[in-house]
Write an enzyme that holds these catalytic residues in place. Structure first.
Site, PDB file in Angstrom:
ATOM      1  N   GLU A  57      46.582  12.776  22.162  1.00 26.19           N
ATOM      2  CA  GLU A  57      46.857  13.849  23.137  1.00 26.19           C
ATOM      3  C   GLU A  57      46.706  15.160  22.394  1.00 26.19           C
ATOM      4  OE1 GLU A  57      47.404  13.372  26.270  1.00 26.19           O
ATOM      5  OE2 GLU A  57      47.615  11.194  26.221  1.00 26.19           O
TER       6      GLU A  57
ATOM      7  N   CYS B 245      51.210  22.451  26.029  1.00 28.51           N
ATOM      8  CA  CYS B 245      49.785  22.109  26.072  1.00 28.51           C
ATOM      9  C   CYS B 245      49.218  22.275  27.472  1.00 28.51           C
ATOM     10  CB  CYS B 245      49.598  20.685  25.585  1.00 28.51           C
ATOM     11  SG  CYS B 245      50.653  19.523  26.471  1.00 28.51           S
TER      12      CYS B 245
HETATM   13  P1  NAD Z   1      49.433  19.583  14.500  1.00 34.17           P
HETATM   14  O1  NAD Z   1      48.217  18.798  14.781  1.00 34.17           O
HETATM   15  O2  NAD Z   1      49.406  20.590  13.436  1.00 34.17           O
HETATM   16  O3  NAD Z   1      50.655  18.650  14.158  1.00 34.17           O
HETATM   17  C1  NAD Z   1      51.088  17.611  15.026  1.00 34.17           C
HETATM   18  C2  NAD Z   1      51.745  16.526  14.212  1.00 34.17           C
HETATM   19  O4  NAD Z   1      50.768  15.944  13.377  1.00 34.17           O
HETATM   20  C3  NAD Z   1      52.858  17.024  13.280  1.00 34.17           C
HETATM   21  O5  NAD Z   1      53.883  16.059  13.241  1.00 34.17           O
HETATM   22  C4  NAD Z   1      52.147  17.112  11.953  1.00 34.17           C
HETATM   23  O6  NAD Z   1      53.011  16.955  10.860  1.00 34.17           O
HETATM   24  C5  NAD Z   1      51.208  15.929  12.046  1.00 34.17           C
HETATM   25  N1  NAD Z   1      50.035  16.001  11.179  1.00 34.17           N
HETATM   26  C6  NAD Z   1      49.376  17.091  10.732  1.00 34.17           C
HETATM   27  N2  NAD Z   1      48.353  16.718   9.937  1.00 34.17           N
HETATM   28  C7  NAD Z   1      48.345  15.377   9.892  1.00 34.17           C
HETATM   29  C8  NAD Z   1      47.539  14.406   9.266  1.00 34.17           C
HETATM   30  N3  NAD Z   1      46.515  14.744   8.492  1.00 34.17           N
HETATM   31  N4  NAD Z   1      47.821  13.113   9.457  1.00 34.17           N
HETATM   32  C9  NAD Z   1      48.847  12.741  10.247  1.00 34.17           C
HETATM   33  N5  NAD Z   1      49.664  13.602  10.859  1.00 34.17           N
HETATM   34  C10 NAD Z   1      49.415  14.915  10.694  1.00 34.17           C
HETATM   35  O7  NAD Z   1      49.848  20.248  15.898  1.00 34.17           O
HETATM   36  P2  NAD Z   1      51.059  21.229  16.182  1.00 34.17           P
HETATM   37  O8  NAD Z   1      50.675  22.583  15.677  1.00 34.17           O
HETATM   38  O9  NAD Z   1      52.330  20.613  15.746  1.00 34.17           O
HETATM   39  O10 NAD Z   1      51.081  21.221  17.768  1.00 34.17           O
HETATM   40  C11 NAD Z   1      50.344  22.092  18.557  1.00 34.17           C
HETATM   41  C12 NAD Z   1      49.146  21.394  19.148  1.00 34.17           C
HETATM   42  O11 NAD Z   1      49.567  20.251  19.878  1.00 34.17           O
HETATM   43  C13 NAD Z   1      48.398  22.239  20.139  1.00 34.17           C
HETATM   44  O12 NAD Z   1      47.031  22.094  19.910  1.00 34.17           O
HETATM   45  C14 NAD Z   1      48.770  21.628  21.476  1.00 34.17           C
HETATM   46  O13 NAD Z   1      47.839  21.829  22.500  1.00 34.17           O
HETATM   47  C15 NAD Z   1      48.913  20.206  21.138  1.00 34.17           C
HETATM   48  N6  NAD Z   1      49.712  19.494  22.114  1.00 34.17           N
HETATM   49  C16 NAD Z   1      49.091  18.612  22.953  1.00 34.17           C
HETATM   50  C17 NAD Z   1      49.812  17.941  23.928  1.00 34.17           C
HETATM   51  C18 NAD Z   1      49.170  16.952  24.865  1.00 34.17           C
HETATM   52  O14 NAD Z   1      49.892  16.207  25.508  1.00 34.17           O
HETATM   53  N7  NAD Z   1      47.856  16.914  24.969  1.00 34.17           N
HETATM   54  C19 NAD Z   1      51.191  18.169  24.025  1.00 34.17           C
HETATM   55  C20 NAD Z   1      51.781  19.083  23.157  1.00 34.17           C
HETATM   56  C21 NAD Z   1      51.031  19.732  22.201  1.00 34.17           C
END
Ligand code: NAD
Length: 480
Positions: free
Chosen positions: A248, A282
Site C-alpha cells: 500500500e 494517503c
Molecule cells: P516509508 O516508506 O519511509 O516508511 C514506511 C515503513 O517502512 C516504516 O516503518 C519504515 O521504517 C519502513 N522502511 C523504510 N525503509 C525500509 C526498508 N528498506 N525495508 C523495510 N522497511 C523499510 O514511508 P513513511 O514516510 O513512513 O510513510 C509515508 C508514505 O506512506 C506516503 O508515501 C504515504 O502515501 C504512504 N501511505 C500509504 C498508505 C496506503 O494505504 N496506500 C497509507 C498510509 C501511508
C-alpha cells in the site's frame, strides 16, 4: 528518558545491540523517549519466536483466536484515552483526531477481524457426478508487517489483526517516527493473554530492522504500507525469494468538482480531505480539479475557510491542524512550496511554517497551503507532497478532468462531486484509482477492498481480501 522495548516471545526486551535513538514529539520539536535501534539479531529472535508459536496458534480453534483478538480490541477501548494522548504526542496530530479516528479505528480493526474470521469461508466447485473440488485456505506461517507514521496504530493494527485472525504469527515493525502506541500494544497483548511468540513487535530503522524482515528467509509474506520508493525496494528484494506481497503505497489523489455539486457539502468535505491530519493521509485529495464555471466561487470560499483554520496546540479541541510529523518532513513539504513558485504557481493561502508561541515554538507546524496557476503536468501536481498543500486546477470538460486526474503515476483514491447520477457512474468507471468516492471522502466500510493501482500499490486490504492474502488456497479434488 523512557526507553521503549521490543516485544519478542511474549516479553518486553531491550534490543540485542543495546543501542537506542531519540523519539521526537513533533509539536514540541524535542525528544521525549528512546527507541530501540534493533537489527537483524532482533528480527532473527522475533522470527524464531514466531516460528515456534506458529504450530500452536495456527491449530488453535478459530473461536479461541477470535476471543483473544476481541480481548485486545476491548483493552484498546479501555485504554483509549491514554492511547489517543500518546498518538497525538508521538505524531503531532490533534488529540481530538486521535480520540475520534485513530484509536477507535485501531480497536475496530481487531474487532472486525476477530469477528470476521468466524465468517470466513472458502469455495467449492462441483463437477457434477464426476468429482468435487474444495478450496482449503490455510495459514501460511510468519507474516512480516511494516507500517508508516501517519496513522500509526490504525495502520499497524489493520495488518496485524487479519494476519493473526487467519492463523499466522507475526513479526511487525511500526514506523520509527511514531513507535509509541505500538509499544503500548505490546502490553495490551500481554494483558489479553496472547500466547508468547504469536505477535512480535520490533522497533527500529527501516533500512536496518525493516530490511531484515524483508530479507529473512523464514518470513514468506510481507504486508507493507509506506512510500512508493520503499515499496519498490521491497518488491525488488522480495521477488527473488517469491514472497507474497501486499504493498500500500503513495498517492496523488484528485478531487473532481463539477459545478452541479452540493456546494456546501463539497466545501466542508474538501476542507477535510485537504487538511485532515495535516494532509498526511494517503487518501487526502491534493489536486483539486474544478469545473471552470465554478472556479472563482470555489476559490474565494475555499481560501477564506482555509485561512480561518486553526493551527497549533494539538491538545486544544478547537485546533484543526497540529504539527507535521518531523523536521525533515516539514522541510520536504516547504521545499515543494518553493518548487511550486518556481513552476509559476501562486500561493493563495499559507506557504510557510506557522509560528506558534510558548512551548510549541520549536514545533513543526505548517500553514495550510493553497496554490493555483500550475499545469497538471508539473512536479507539484505529479509528485506526492504528503502535507497540508493542495493545488487548484480548472477544467472545461468531463474528459479533460478525467485525463488530468489519471495523469500521475499514482492511483490510490479519488473523489467526485456532482449531482448528475449518470456522470457519477461514468467518471468513477474511468478513474484509474483503487477507490472512488462520490460526493464523500474517507467514508469507509471495512468490508470493502482497499488499495491502489499503478505506483500506489499491489494487492488489496480490507474485508475478506486481507484474509485471502494471509492464507494460501489449496484445491482438493475428490473423484466420486
Ligand atoms: P516509508 O516508506 O519511509 O516508511 C514506511 C515503513 O517502512 C516504516 O516503518 C519504515 O521504517 C519502513 N522502511 C523504510 N525503509 C525500509 C526498508 N528498506 N525495508 C523495510 N522497511 C523499510 O514511508 P513513511 O514516510 O513512513 O510513510 C509515508 C508514505 O506512506 C506516503 O508515501 C504515504 O502515501 C504512504 N501511505 C500509504 C498508505 C496506503 O494505504 N496506500 C497509507 C498510509 C501511508
Amino acid at each position: 528518558m523512557e526507553k521503549l522495548q521490543n516485544y519478542i516471545n511474549g516479553a518486553l526486551v531491550a534490543p540485542a545491540g543495546g543501542e537506542y535513538f531519540e523519539n521526537m514529539a513533533p509539536a514540541l520539536g524535542k525528544p521525549y523517549s528512546l527507541i530501540p535501534d534493533s537489527d537483524e539479531r532482533d528480527i532473527a529472535a522475533a522470527t524464531e519466536a514466531a516460528k515456534a508459536a506458529f504450530p500452536i496458534w495456527s491449530k488453535m480453534s478459530i473461536q479461541e483466536r477470535s476471543d483473544i483478538l476481541l480481548r485486545i480490541a476491548a483493552l484498546i477501548g479501555e485504554r483509549s484515552e491514554a492511547l489517543a494522548a500518546a498518538e497525538s504526542k508521538d505524531n503531532g496530530k490533534p488529540l481530538k483526531l486521535a480520540q475520534t479516528v485513530d484509536i477507535p479505528r485501531a480497536q475496530a480493526n481487531f474487532h472486525f477481524y476477530g469477528t470476521g474470521i468466524l465468517h470466513f469461508a472458502s469455495e467449492s466447485h462441483s463437477m457434477g457426478d464426476l468429482a468435487i473440488n474444495y478450496t482449503l485456505r490455510q495459514p501460511i506461517g510468519i507474516a512480516g508487517c511494516i507500517s508508516p507514521w501517519n496513522l500509526p496504530l490504525y495502520l499497524f493494527s489493520w495488518k496485524i489483526a487479519p494476519a493473526l485472525a487467519a492463523g499466522n504469527t507475526v513479526v511487525a515493525k511500526p514506523s520509527e517516527v511514531t513507535p509509541y502506541t505500538a509499544y503500548m500494544l505490546s502490553q495490551i497483548c500481554i494483558d489479553a493473554g496472547m500466547p508468547k511468540g504469536v505477535l512480535n513487535i520490533v522497533h527500529g530503522l527501516g533500512p536496518k530492522a525493516g530490511a531484515a524482515i524483508i530479507e529473512h528467509d523464514d518470513i514468506p509474506m510481507i504486508s507493507f504500507t509506506g512510500g512508493t520508493a520503499t515499496g519498490e525496494w521491497i518488491a525488488r528484494t522480495a521477488a527473488p525469494k517469491f514472497k507474497k506481497l501486499s504493498l500500500e503505497l503513495g498517492g496523488k489523489n484528485p478531487n473532481i468538482i463539477f459545478a452541479d455539486c452540493d456546494f456546501e457539502d463539497m466545501m466542508k468535505t474538501t476542507l477535510r480531505s485537504s487538511f485532515a491530519n495535516q494532509g498526511q493521509i494517503c487518501l487526502c485529495g491534493s489536486r483539486i480539479l474544478i469545473e471552470r464555471s465554478l472556479y472563482n466561487r470555489f476559490k474565494e470560499e475555499f481560501v477564506k475557510r482555509v485561512k480561518a483554520l486553526k493551527v497549533g496546540d494539538p491538545n486544544d479541541p478547537t485546533t484543526n491542524l497540529g504539527a507535521v510529523v518531523s523536521k525533515p518532513h516539514m522541510e520536504k513539504v516547504l521545499s515543494y512550496v518553493e518548487i511550486a513558485k518556481e513552476e509559476g504557481g501562486t500561493v493563495l493561502a499559507g506557504g510557510k511554517r506557522a509560528a506558534i508561541g510558548g512551548e510549541f515554538s520549536e514545533g513543526y507546524f505548517l500553514e495550510p497551503t493553497v496554490i493555483e496557476g500550475l499545469a497538471h503536468t508539473c512536479r507539484t501536481n505529479q509528485e506526492e507532497i504528503f502535507g497540508p498543500v493542495v493545488t487548484l486546477i480548472p477544467f472545461d470538460t468531463e474528459e479533460e478532468a478525467i485525463m488530468m486526474a489519471n495523469s500521475t503515476k499514482y492511483g490510490l483514491a479519488s473523489s467526485v462531486w456532482t449531482s448528475d447520477l449518470k456522470r457519477a457512474h461514468r467518471v468513477a468507471r474511468e478513474l484509474h484509482t483503487g477507490i472512488a468516492w462520490i460526493n464523500c471522502w474517507l467514508l469507509r466500510d471495512l468490508r470493502t477492498p482497499f488499495g491502489g493501482v499503478k505506483s500506489s500499490g499491489v494487492g488489496r486490504e480490507g474485508g475478506f481480501e486481507a484474509l485471502q492474502f494471509f492464507t494460501e488456497p489449496k484445491n482438493v479434488c475428490i473423484k466420486y
